[in-house]
Motif scaffolding. Sequence first.
Motif, PDB file in Angstrom:
ATOM      1  N   LYS A  51      52.431  49.009  71.540  1.00 57.96           N
ATOM      2  CA  LYS A  51      53.266  49.314  72.598  1.00 57.96           C
ATOM      3  C   LYS A  51      53.156  48.080  73.791  1.00 57.96           C
ATOM      4  O   LYS A  51      54.208  47.425  74.106  1.00 57.96           O
ATOM      5  CB  LYS A  51      53.258  50.711  73.405  1.00 57.96           C
ATOM      6  N   THR A  52      51.732  47.838  74.005  1.00 58.82           N
ATOM      7  CA  THR A  52      51.580  46.761  74.872  1.00 58.82           C
ATOM      8  C   THR A  52      52.296  45.625  74.326  1.00 58.82           C
ATOM      9  O   THR A  52      52.600  44.607  75.181  1.00 58.82           O
ATOM     10  CB  THR A  52      50.127  46.714  75.144  1.00 58.82           C
ATOM     11  N   SER A  57      54.589  44.827  72.302  1.00 58.98           N
ATOM     12  CA  SER A  57      56.079  44.864  72.488  1.00 58.98           C
ATOM     13  C   SER A  57      56.520  44.546  73.756  1.00 58.98           C
ATOM     14  O   SER A  57      57.543  44.019  74.113  1.00 58.98           O
ATOM     15  CB  SER A  57      56.497  46.383  72.014  1.00 58.98           C
ATOM     16  N   ARG A  58      55.864  45.285  74.930  1.00 62.24           N
ATOM     17  CA  ARG A  58      56.086  45.190  76.296  1.00 62.24           C
ATOM     18  C   ARG A  58      56.130  43.463  76.537  1.00 62.24           C
ATOM     19  O   ARG A  58      56.743  43.180  77.474  1.00 62.24           O
ATOM     20  CB  ARG A  58      55.247  45.840  77.245  1.00 62.24           C
ATOM     21  N   HIS A  59      55.363  42.962  75.804  1.00 60.93           N
ATOM     22  CA  HIS A  59      55.188  41.535  76.364  1.00 60.93           C
ATOM     23  C   HIS A  59      55.805  40.510  75.186  1.00 60.93           C
ATOM     24  O   HIS A  59      55.652  39.362  75.135  1.00 60.93           O
ATOM     25  CB  HIS A  59      53.471  41.210  76.007  1.00 60.93           C
ATOM     26  N   ALA A  63      47.093  43.095  76.369  1.00 62.12           N
ATOM     27  CA  ALA A  63      47.977  42.438  77.254  1.00 62.12           C
ATOM     28  C   ALA A  63      47.580  40.868  77.250  1.00 62.12           C
ATOM     29  O   ALA A  63      48.259  39.866  77.306  1.00 62.12           O
ATOM     30  CB  ALA A  63      48.136  42.910  78.605  1.00 62.12           C
ATOM     31  N   PHE A  73      49.914  43.995  84.682  1.00 61.00           N
ATOM     32  CA  PHE A  73      50.326  44.935  83.713  1.00 61.00           C
ATOM     33  C   PHE A  73      49.701  46.160  83.771  1.00 61.00           C
ATOM     34  O   PHE A  73      50.298  47.420  83.902  1.00 61.00           O
ATOM     35  CB  PHE A  73      50.496  44.158  82.563  1.00 61.00           C
ATOM     36  N   ALA A 108      50.937  50.001  84.836  1.00 61.65           N
ATOM     37  CA  ALA A 108      50.699  51.149  83.700  1.00 61.65           C
ATOM     38  C   ALA A 108      49.835  52.309  84.359  1.00 61.65           C
ATOM     39  O   ALA A 108      50.134  53.440  83.915  1.00 61.65           O
ATOM     40  CB  ALA A 108      50.170  50.469  82.360  1.00 61.65           C
ATOM     41  N   VAL A 118      52.018  52.470  79.234  1.00 59.41           N
ATOM     42  CA  VAL A 118      52.458  50.937  78.822  1.00 59.41           C
ATOM     43  C   VAL A 118      53.921  51.077  78.470  1.00 59.41           C
ATOM     44  O   VAL A 118      54.161  51.998  77.950  1.00 59.41           O
ATOM     45  CB  VAL A 118      51.382  50.374  77.988  1.00 59.41           C
TER      46      VAL A 118
END
Length: 265
Positions: A29-30, A32-34, A224, A245, A249, A265
Amino acid sequence: MNDNGTRPVCMTIAGVDPSGGAGVLADIKTFSRHGCFGTGAITSLTFQNTTGVFGAASQSAETVYEQIKAVAEDMKIGAVKTGMLPTRDVIETVANCVAEFRLQNLVVDPVVRSTSGFDLIDDAALAALVEKLFPIAVVVTPNLAEAERIVGSKIASVDEMHTAGRKMLGLGAKAVLIKGGHSIEAVPEKAVDRLYLADEVREVEAEFIAGEPVHGTGCALSAAIAANLAHGKDLFAAIEDAKAFVTGAIRNAVMVGQGNRPVNV
Ligand code: PXL
């Protein structure tokens, strides 16, 4: 090999927390967020939820190797983070894979024990982690408890944090980020992590968010950092942005179960 362009591939080599707060599921997930494409090699299946860790079933060195090989032979991996590496054999295999597949931007989160007190690694594995992975990591990211276990002494003051940071450089690390400085400050208004480099110490500050501990912050931070390195940021910028980040979160953490809140996240 594919050119991944602006969406670099990141890999996590870590355990699975089926409740999603830490480990491979959270790392993906982290990533993806980045803006990264997340891949993962699983080292252990843990049995846990937000109330605690009940057990774990480790993968063999062979199955970890086959997972990394399959991805590394296919994709251009821009950065790798390691989390729970339960045995000496798995750690040696990961070190060999970094050399064999020329894996770049290795971030080592020396996961030792869950917040709830479950040992995720034995002593022989911890020694191998220091010996084999510290020298090849761009940065290692222990929290205070992990730093204490690695150097074998208590950290109750900023001076002792400095001593531990320097000791870990002496053990072969190129850069050491010790997290959790807030718990040794008299008045924790800020959450201060410290980055130890060969010739300097740099502080990484964020607002301290009071409350019950949030699960999975260490995994989110190291994932991250890896994602930011894969995007070409320098180490300090990668760490500063990762810290911001994780602070967000933590602020957004919600009660999804009956125990600790996982980092959101
Ligand atoms: O937060 C450390 C950690 C890392 N990885 C896995 C975990 C935990 C803590 O519980 O379960 C898989």
